[in-house]
Design a protein around this motif. Structure first.
Motif, PDB file in Angstrom:
ATOM      1  N   THR A 393       0.844  -1.188   0.000  1.00 57.78           N
ATOM      2  CA  THR A 393       0.000   0.000   0.000  1.00 57.78           C
ATOM      3  C   THR A 393       0.883   1.243   0.000  1.00 57.78           C
ATOM      4  O   THR A 393       2.000   1.227   0.529  1.00 57.78           O
ATOM      5  CB  THR A 393      -0.929   0.007   1.237  1.00 57.78           C
ATOM      6  OG1 THR A 393      -1.813   1.118   1.175  1.00 57.78           O
ATOM      7  CG2 THR A 393      -0.131   0.083   2.524  1.00 57.78           C
ATOM      8  N   ASP A 394       0.385   2.315  -0.612  1.00 56.60           N
ATOM      9  CA  ASP A 394       1.161   3.549  -0.731  1.00 56.60           C
ATOM     10  C   ASP A 394       1.211   4.286   0.607  1.00 56.60           C
ATOM     11  O   ASP A 394       0.236   4.311   1.363  1.00 56.60           O
ATOM     12  CB  ASP A 394       0.547   4.468  -1.788  1.00 56.60           C
ATOM     13  CG  ASP A 394       0.633   3.870  -3.188  1.00 56.60           C
ATOM     14  OD1 ASP A 394       1.643   3.215  -3.476  1.00 56.60           O
ATOM     15  OD2 ASP A 394      -0.328   4.041  -3.972  1.00 56.60           O
ATOM     16  N   VAL A 395       2.356   4.894   0.888  1.00 55.32           N
ATOM     17  CA  VAL A 395       2.528   5.637   2.123  1.00 55.32           C
ATOM     18  C   VAL A 395       3.659   6.646   1.923  1.00 55.32           C
ATOM     19  O   VAL A 395       4.521   6.463   1.050  1.00 55.32           O
ATOM     20  CB  VAL A 395       2.851   4.670   3.293  1.00 55.32           C
ATOM     21  CG1 VAL A 395       4.246   4.084   3.138  1.00 55.32           C
ATOM     22  CG2 VAL A 395       2.707   5.366   4.636  1.00 55.32           C
ATOM     23  N   LYS A 396       3.655   7.668   2.767  1.00 51.60           N
ATOM     24  CA  LYS A 396       4.732   8.654   2.753  1.00 51.60           C
ATOM     25  C   LYS A 396       5.361   8.688   4.136  1.00 51.60           C
ATOM     26  O   LYS A 396       4.721   9.050   5.125  1.00 51.60           O
ATOM     27  CB  LYS A 396       4.214  10.038   2.373  1.00 51.60           C
ATOM     28  CG  LYS A 396       5.324  11.091   2.231  1.00 51.60           C
ATOM     29  CD  LYS A 396       4.771  12.421   1.734  1.00 51.60           C
ATOM     30  CE  LYS A 396       5.896  13.446   1.547  1.00 51.60           C
ATOM     31  NZ  LYS A 396       5.374  14.750   1.039  1.00 51.60           N
ATOM     32  N   LEU A 397       6.639   8.294   4.197  1.00 47.13           N
ATOM     33  CA  LEU A 397       7.386   8.279   5.447  1.00 47.13           C
ATOM     34  C   LEU A 397       8.722   8.973   5.228  1.00 47.13           C
ATOM     35  O   LEU A 397       9.364   8.789   4.184  1.00 47.13           O
ATOM     36  CB  LEU A 397       7.623   6.837   5.920  1.00 47.13           C
ATOM     37  CG  LEU A 397       6.387   6.012   6.323  1.00 47.13           C
ATOM     38  CD1 LEU A 397       6.765   4.563   6.551  1.00 47.13           C
ATOM     39  CD2 LEU A 397       5.733   6.594   7.559  1.00 47.13           C
ATOM     40  N   ASN A 401       7.956   9.068  -0.723  1.00 43.79           N
ATOM     41  CA  ASN A 401       6.802   8.297  -1.169  1.00 43.79           C
ATOM     42  C   ASN A 401       7.250   6.882  -1.515  1.00 43.79           C
ATOM     43  O   ASN A 401       8.240   6.684  -2.229  1.00 43.79           O
ATOM     44  CB  ASN A 401       6.148   8.946  -2.385  1.00 43.79           C
ATOM     45  CG  ASN A 401       5.496  10.276  -2.048  1.00 43.79           C
ATOM     46  OD1 ASN A 401       4.823  10.400  -1.031  1.00 43.79           O
ATOM     47  ND2 ASN A 401       5.706  11.279  -2.883  1.00 43.79           N
ATOM     48  N   GLU A 406       1.082  -4.001   3.918  1.00 45.75           N
ATOM     49  CA  GLU A 406      -0.155  -3.422   4.446  1.00 45.75           C
ATOM     50  C   GLU A 406      -0.480  -3.932   5.843  1.00 45.75           C
ATOM     51  O   GLU A 406      -0.875  -3.163   6.725  1.00 45.75           O
ATOM     52  CB  GLU A 406      -1.323  -3.720   3.507  1.00 45.75           C
ATOM     53  CG  GLU A 406      -2.624  -3.060   3.935  1.00 45.75           C
ATOM     54  CD  GLU A 406      -3.719  -3.160   2.899  1.00 45.75           C
ATOM     55  OE1 GLU A 406      -4.822  -2.664   3.162  1.00 45.75           O
ATOM     56  OE2 GLU A 406      -3.467  -3.731   1.810  1.00 45.75           O
ATOM     57  N   LEU A 409       1.826  -2.291   8.341  1.00 45.16           N
ATOM     58  CA  LEU A 409       1.536  -0.870   8.496  1.00 45.16           C
ATOM     59  C   LEU A 409       0.345  -0.665   9.417  1.00 45.16           C
ATOM     60  O   LEU A 409       0.351   0.226  10.274  1.00 45.16           O
ATOM     61  CB  LEU A 409       1.268  -0.241   7.129  1.00 45.16           C
ATOM     62  CG  LEU A 409       0.916   1.252   7.147  1.00 45.16           C
ATOM     63  CD1 LEU A 409       2.078   2.069   7.707  1.00 45.16           C
ATOM     64  CD2 LEU A 409       0.534   1.739   5.759  1.00 45.16           C
ATOM     65  N   LYS A 413       0.453   1.354  13.029  1.00 47.96           N
ATOM     66  CA  LYS A 413      -0.460   2.447  13.380  1.00 47.96           C
ATOM     67  C   LYS A 413      -1.179   2.157  14.697  1.00 47.96           C
ATOM     68  O   LYS A 413      -1.386   3.063  15.515  1.00 47.96           O
ATOM     69  CB  LYS A 413      -1.459   2.672  12.253  1.00 47.96           C
ATOM     70  CG  LYS A 413      -0.858   3.280  10.990  1.00 47.96           C
ATOM     71  CD  LYS A 413      -1.920   3.492   9.928  1.00 47.96           C
ATOM     72  CE  LYS A 413      -1.325   4.170   8.690  1.00 47.96           C
ATOM     73  NZ  LYS A 413      -2.334   4.368   7.615  1.00 47.96           N
ATOM     74  N   GLN A 455       7.932   6.314  11.679  1.00 45.27           N
ATOM     75  CA  GLN A 455       6.917   7.303  12.078  1.00 45.27           C
ATOM     76  C   GLN A 455       7.447   8.227  13.171  1.00 45.27           C
ATOM     77  O   GLN A 455       7.194   9.426  13.148  1.00 45.27           O
ATOM     78  CB  GLN A 455       5.659   6.573  12.567  1.00 45.27           C
ATOM     79  CG  GLN A 455       4.942   5.769  11.493  1.00 45.27           C
ATOM     80  CD  GLN A 455       3.719   5.058  12.033  1.00 45.27           C
ATOM     81  OE1 GLN A 455       3.096   5.489  12.989  1.00 45.27           O
ATOM     82  NE2 GLN A 455       3.363   3.948  11.412  1.00 45.27           N
TER      83      GLN A 455
END
Length: 583
Positions: A393-397, A401, A406, A409, A413, A455
């Motif tokens: 899945t796409d994410v920005k950390l 990018n 998934e 992740l 969270k 994160q």
């Protein structure tokens, strides 16, 4: 020789565990399937064996009537008309629809009192099993406390002779036996509770809705009842995602050829894919050193104890990491593995976890001036569901990018919401202001810890991550961005750092090509790899007596893009194969 003997024992224990789990799953599936088969058989027998109603008129003298209403709605004897007779004048046969209607009428008259009885039985059994589980837990707690108090009293005696030592050894053994008996008994009670509730719930739902559903609708209802009782809704959704993904990935292999030919192709790849090829690739792309020469060798050896300590006392004893009789609680096990002076250093812990939220410990290590968050690896069934939810899945950390695993992740969270307030509160205190934050874990825990570090690194917190057997979980750009503070330790032919959807697709293409020369060119999933700087260690050269001389190759994630088929691809990933680093 010790390392080889230990590996053989580990493989034997892993095989026995697999047999035990398989047996439990087999009997559970057999019980559910047997109950469903009995229910369907009873329904079919009822449809066939219920006495036939006869026609009004010429057969009225021998007909069977059911008190009800006639066709014009007036009270009287209800008689079901029959279909036309054959040309030879043989007795007419009742049609399937009429027989079904008669059976349903009888069942409806019987089911009305049964529905109320089943509702009460469902409530009573749920309450009864809950009370039994609670009483069992209390009894075992009292028994273990008595053993602990007696052992503590004897241990405080001024003189401890040989007989007293034997008594202490016996008490430790008794405590272990009571502990395992508690696990087995509670599992049996919980399993019986689920099975009885499942059977009662199925009967209740069928009796309430049989008259408005078709056979297909009844089967769908049974499926929803089973999933509702056995799984939580979020777990069932995750299982459906995993099943759909598995079917999609295995479909080309299933269509390709016969099973025996596929087995021959896999055997051919195993012969051609010996571990030395993977080692050569790592050697060519790595800087060679030894464990003793690593700049952070002390941290690599120290924090593996925190990582494996999250598995709990029962799991650690079964894996051979802890000796039997050494500890009596999960907190003591974590402190033992982490070499803490007291369990009070562990300020928060969760041993069971849930789907997308693995267990963890949070420790303040004053001796080494750090706060350690350790995330547990896969040991519960819901942990393996998280592992297999490996779509990207796409994410920005870190302002980059990319794509991530998934399932992990979601777990990161969930733990972020739980642990961030606690960690921030600790780090804000003056006495811990200069403490370093360490995130660690093994397997699933290593992956979640790496994402947690990504994160929290944006918050200006000084932190480092040590992952042992970290799965392939981030895209190459993110893996490079994590190099400043993430260290991934990979042991031998461990398959977990090498496994992703893309590596499986590449293996599938090689199997099909080796089988019949057919090219398999599916759209490849996005490439996921292990994060940070990789320390690869050859477990065939592992020895606790010469640990400082263990060869280590420092490299990036590129040599770990393909699965390596070898006899040690599973055993190399076991926690005890990493725990020896703390020796």
């Amino acid at each position: 020789a010790r390392a080889q003997d230990g590996k053989k024992q580990s493989e034997r224990k892993a095989m026995l565990l697999a047999v035990d789990v398989g047996a439990v799953a087999w009997f559970a599936a057999g019980g559910v399937a047997g109950g469903a088969a009995v229910g369907v058989t009873v329904l079919l027998l009822a449809l066939v064996l219920v006495p036939e109603p006869h026609v009004v008129g010429e057969n009225a003298a021998t007909g069977m009537g059911v008190q009800g209403r006639t066709s014009n709605g007036a009270p009287g004897q209800e008689r079901f008309p029959l279909g036309p007779g054959d040309e030879l004048g043989r007795p007419r046969q009742v049609t399937w629809e009429l027989r079904k209607g008669h059976v349903l009428f009888v069942v409806e008259r019987v089911s009305r009192p049964l529905v109320g009885g089943l509702k009460f039985a469902l409530f009573a059994t749920t309450l009864g099993f809950s009370i039994a589980i609670a009483v069992t837990r209390i009894n075992f707690w009292v028994a273990r406390k008595v053993v602990h108090l007696v052992g503590s009293g004897i241990g405080r005696m001024p003189s401890v002779g040989a007989k007293t030592k034997r008594i202490l050894v016996f008490l430790r053994f008794a405590d272990e036996v009571v502990g395992y008996a508690q696990v087995v008994m509670l599992f049996a009670l919980r399993f019986a509770k689920v099975l009885v509730r499942l059977l009662l719930k199925i009967m209740l739902e069928v009796l309430q809705k049989y008259h408005i559903l078709s056979p297909v609708g009844l089967l769908s209802l049974l499926g929803s009842v089973v999933t509702g009782v056995v799984f939580e809704e979020v777990t069932w959704d995750a299982l459906q995602v995993v099943a759909a993904m598995a079917l999609q990935q295995l479909e080309p292999v299933a269509k390709a050829a016969q099973l025996d030919k596929l087995k021959a192709a896999m055997a051919g790849l195993y012969d051609a894919d010996q571990a030395h090829q993977a080692r050569d690739a790592i050697h060519n792309a790595a800087t060679t050193t030894t464990l003793g020469e690593l700049p952070d060798v002390g941290d690599v050896k120290r924090f593996v104890g925190f990582a494996v300590g999250t598995y709990g006392q029962m799991g650690l004893k079964f894996l051979g990491i802890l000796p039997y009789g050494s500890v009596t609680s999960d907190l003591q096990a974590a402190a033992y593995c982490s070499r803490l002076e007291t369990t009070r250093s562990i300020i928060a812990a969760s041993w069971k976890g849930s789907l997308y939220c693995p267990g963890y410990t949070c420790t303040v290590d004053a001796k080494h001036r750090c706060v350690v968050v350790a995330v547990r690896g896969s040991i519960m069934p819901h942990d393996f569901v998280t592992d297999l939810h490996c779509t990207s899945t796409d994410v920005k950390l870190l302002d980059v990018n990319g794509a991530v695993h998934e399932g992990m992740l979601r777990s990161a969270k969930a733990l972020d919401a739980k642990l961030r307030p606690l960690v921030e509160d600790v780090m804000r205190q003056d006495r811990f202001a200069d403490f370093e934050l360490i995130l660690t874990g093994h397997s699933l825990g290593a992956g979640v810890a790496s994402l947690l570090g990504a994160q929290w690194a944006t918050d200006g917190i000084k932190l480092r991550v040590f992952g042992y057997g970290t799965p392939a979980l981030v895209s190459p750009d993110l893996a490079a961005a994590l190099k400043p503070f993430v260290r991934t330790i990979v042991m031998g032919n461990d398959m977990v750092p090498r496994f992703s959807l893309r590596s499986f697709q590449r293996l599938r293409a090689r199997v099909l090509q080796h089988h019949d020369g057919a090219a398999d060119t599916p759209p490849e999933d996005r490439h996921l790899c292990v994060p940070g700087v990789v320390y690869w260690m050859d477990d065939t050269e592992a020895s606790s007596s010469h640990l400082a001389d263990l060869p280590v190759r420092c490299c990036s994630a590129e040599p770990f893009e393909d699965l390596v088929l070898s006899s040690s691809m599973f055993s190399s990933h076991l926690p005890q194969n990493y725990a020896f680093l703390s020796a």
